[in-house]
Enzyme design. Structure first.
Site, PDB file in Angstrom:
ATOM      1  N   LYS A  78       0.903  -1.308  -0.084  1.00 26.25           N
ATOM      2  CA  LYS A  78      -0.016   0.122  -0.075  1.00 26.25           C
ATOM      3  C   LYS A  78       0.939   1.104  -0.076  1.00 26.25           C
ATOM      4  O   LYS A  78       1.981   1.228   0.704  1.00 26.25           O
ATOM      5  CB  LYS A  78      -0.822  -0.061   1.194  1.00 26.25           C
ATOM      6  CG  LYS A  78      -1.844   1.246   1.206  1.00 26.25           C
ATOM      7  CD  LYS A  78      -3.101   0.881   2.586  1.00 26.25           C
ATOM      8  CE  LYS A  78      -4.011   1.837   2.626  1.00 26.25           C
ATOM      9  NZ  LYS A  78      -4.720   1.862   3.889  1.00 26.25           N
ATOM     10  N   SER A 153      -9.796   1.582   3.000  1.00 28.08           N
ATOM     11  CA  SER A 153      -9.080   2.420   1.993  1.00 28.08           C
ATOM     12  C   SER A 153      -7.908   1.740   1.310  1.00 28.08           C
ATOM     13  O   SER A 153      -7.277   2.138   0.410  1.00 28.08           O
ATOM     14  CB  SER A 153      -8.393   3.505   3.038  1.00 28.08           C
ATOM     15  OG  SER A 153      -7.455   2.868   3.841  1.00 28.08           O
ATOM     16  N   SER A 177     -10.201  -0.693   6.993  1.00 33.02           N
ATOM     17  CA  SER A 177      -9.499  -0.509   5.885  1.00 33.02           C
ATOM     18  C   SER A 177      -8.786  -1.560   5.188  1.00 33.02           C
ATOM     19  O   SER A 177      -8.246  -1.801   3.915  1.00 33.02           O
ATOM     20  CB  SER A 177      -8.423   0.828   5.762  1.00 33.02           C
ATOM     21  OG  SER A 177      -9.192   1.858   5.816  1.00 33.02           O
TER      22      SER A 177
END
Lengths: 485, 95
Positions: A78, A153, A177
């Protein structure tokens, strides 16, 4: 051959017996990226050149018999995790050109374990969002239905695994997330106990809630990733100096005699009937494996969204004060004086959702409102944690749906922040209590969208989560499908 | 009203953010919706409850005070928008 479709443990065997090289695997991953990335948009930055180099190095080490746990396995990160020499944007314009001078601890650990780093995945700006629609670098699409969101997210990390654009990935989870996008994309995602995995080098969002964790194709891969990333870190004062078990040992153990808590508060009206049916089916399978399901109560559940959306924005408003256009990142050119430069830089560097949360947090912490909002929320947070303490005296793990509904359409909730916040209703509580949670695929809707089931356990009991998730995975009757891209 | 447009302007200044009048109007209405929802917490009597700031509390995390290598000025300044001559450059502070 589409080696990119295989799991870490399948690839490990092939690498060790010499039937496959890391270069072949890595090339198959980039071939896949070349063919589907335009549709899915999982990545912000690709690291192909260094990845091929890492793959060659991995093949050399394997030949020499020096393979580590992830040697030669392509993993995505990420874009919230600092990578030395590789741009780390956090999905924001304000960090558009930020090149960190050091690696996050989890990135060092992956490198030490021999992983091939594929690229940096897309995310909601500063991890604030439930849909990966707020990224400065464009929207990620759900590989199962390109008109829908992948969740957020860590939407890029989940979509990349679901679309076979990497073998596994790392995400971060502040209120769901990792688990929520894993559920919406049909993959496995775990949020470890707060303090289990070092946050050093992770761009901070809400420091008392943030945690890094794996997104994988199956539960065994999740255990392998947890073995690599867990452990105490001298650079991170909230990382806990507790012993880390070998998580792979929990795979394939039975769950006979376990008690699974089913909290009534998570099976409320308004939850999608297909989601409820899938959770009920999961409960039946667990009972068939010798577990006893027990109705329990987590009475403060209905307050989680309010508590979370006071505490997380408050911490964020403080953490994001550092982006002032001075030491790194974006700066506007037309600032007349220092104050004007700060305001113009931050106003054009941050997107609408980030600014909304900074405003909410600044207001909650401001003089005259602190007691009514931040202090009140932190007190209710104590009650939420106590609910779990009491519950885990009666049961080994807790089962809930991961999300109240399957993936929604792109744009559907963007103008209604409260509706977007309520979509996280089942995942926020673990972050508030600091306990671990895992989401595992448990079926599909009639229209073919993946559904996830969540297990939660007491602090530092990730092993229990892996044990029940793997027992369920091996005995569930759902067919294994792949998105049709 | 939980928060007025004027207060939104004040909070924006505290947060070092600028909003147009239109943006302020929209933000005021969105923040009001969210803050009204937060009223749900007032149903709970929290008198005497110790607030939780970290779910897992560690006290007095100490380490040895030993010298370690730092990244150095050149690397520290490399990502700065204005990092010439060994300093972080900023617009004029004092007129």
């Amino acid at each position: 051959m589409e080696f990119n479709r295989l799991t870490i443990h399948e690839l490990q065997k092939k690498l060790r017996d010499g039937s496959l090289t890391s270069v072949e695997i890595t090339e198959s991953v980039y071939r896949r990226i070349a063919s589907v990335e335009e549709k899915v948009h999982s990545y912000i930055t690709l690291m192909e050149e260094s990845a091929i180099w890492q793959a060659r190095e991995a093949d050399r080490r394997i030949k020499e018999g020096k393979a580590g746990e992830l040697t030669g396995i392509p993993i995505a990160l990420k874009d919230i995790l600092c990578t030395e020499g590789v741009r780390t944007t956090c999905g924001s314009r304000i960090l558009e050109n930020f090149i960190p001078p050091y690696d996050a601890t989890v990135v060092s650990k992956l490198k030490d374990a021999g992983a091939v780093l594929v690229g940096k995945t897309n995310m909601d700006e500063f991890a604030m969002g439930s849909s990966t629609e707020t990224s400065w670098f464009g929207i990620t699409k759900n590989p199962w239905d390109l008109e829908r969101i992948p969740g957020g997210s860590s939407g890029g990390s989940a979509a990349a695994v679901a679309a076979d654009e990497c073998i596994a990935s790392l995400g971060t989870d502040t209120g769901g997330s990792i688990r929520q996008p894993a559920a919406l994309c049909g993959v496995v995602g775990m949020k470890p106990t707060y303090g289990r995995v070092s946050r050093f080098g992770m761009v901070a969002f809400a420091s008392s809630l943030d945690q890094i964790g794996p997104v994988t194709k199956d539960v065994e891969d999740c255990a392998i990733m947890m073995n690599v990333i867990s452990g105490h870190d001298i650079n991170e004062s909230t990382s806990v100096p507790a012993e880390v078990p070998d998580y792979t040992k929990f795979i394939s153990r039975d769950i006979r005699g376990w008690t699974v808590g089913i909290p009534g508060e998570y099976f409320i009206e308004g939850i999608d009937p297909e989601i409820k049916a899938a959770a009920d089916e999961t409960i039946k399978i667990l009972e068939g494996l010798g577990a006893k399901c027990l109705e329990i109560s987590l009475p403060h559940t209905e307050y989680c969204v309010a508590v979370y959306y006071i505490i997380a924005p408050s911490e964020a408003s403080s953490n994001l004060a550092r982006y002032d256009g001075v030491r790194y990142g974006f700066r506007t050119r037309d600032g007349e004086n220092l104050l004007d430069m700060y305001k113009k830089t931050r106003s054009s560097g941050f997107g609408a959702e980030v600014k909304r949360r900074i405003m909410l947090g600044t207001h909650s912490l401001s003089s005259g409102y602190y007691d009514a909002y931040y202090k009140k929320a932190s007190q209710v947070r104590a009650l939420i944690r106590d609910d779990f303490d009491k519950a885990f005296k009666k049961c080994d793990v807790i089962l809930t749906p991961t999300t109240p509904a399957p993936a929604f359409r792109i744009g559907e909730k963007l103008d209604d922040p409260l509706q977007m916040y309520l979509f996280d209703i089942f995942t926020l509580s673990t972050n508030l209590a600091g306990i671990p949670g895992i989401s595992v695929p448990c079926g599909y809707t009639k229209s073919g969208l993946p559904i996830g089931v969540q297990f939660m356990a007491n602090h530092f009991e990730e092993g229990k989560l892996l044990q029940i998730a793997s027992a369920y995975e091996k005995n569930s009757t759902i067919e294994r499908r792949r998105p049709n891209l | 009203m939980k928060i007025t447009k004027k207060e939104v302007g004040y909070v924006a200044h505290l947060a070092r953010l600028d909003f147009s009048e239109d943006e302020k109007g929209k933000l005021t209405s969105q923040l009001n919706t969210i803050l009204v929802y937060m009223d749900i917490l007032n149903r709970i009597d929290t008198a005497g409850i110790q607030p939780v700031t970290h779910a897992i509390s560690l006290d007095n995390v100490l380490r040895d005070d030993t010298e370690k290598k730092s990244i150095g000025a050149e690397i520290a300044l490399a990502s700065a928008p204005d990092g010439n001559m060994g300093f972080f450059g900023v617009p004029r502070v004092i007129e």
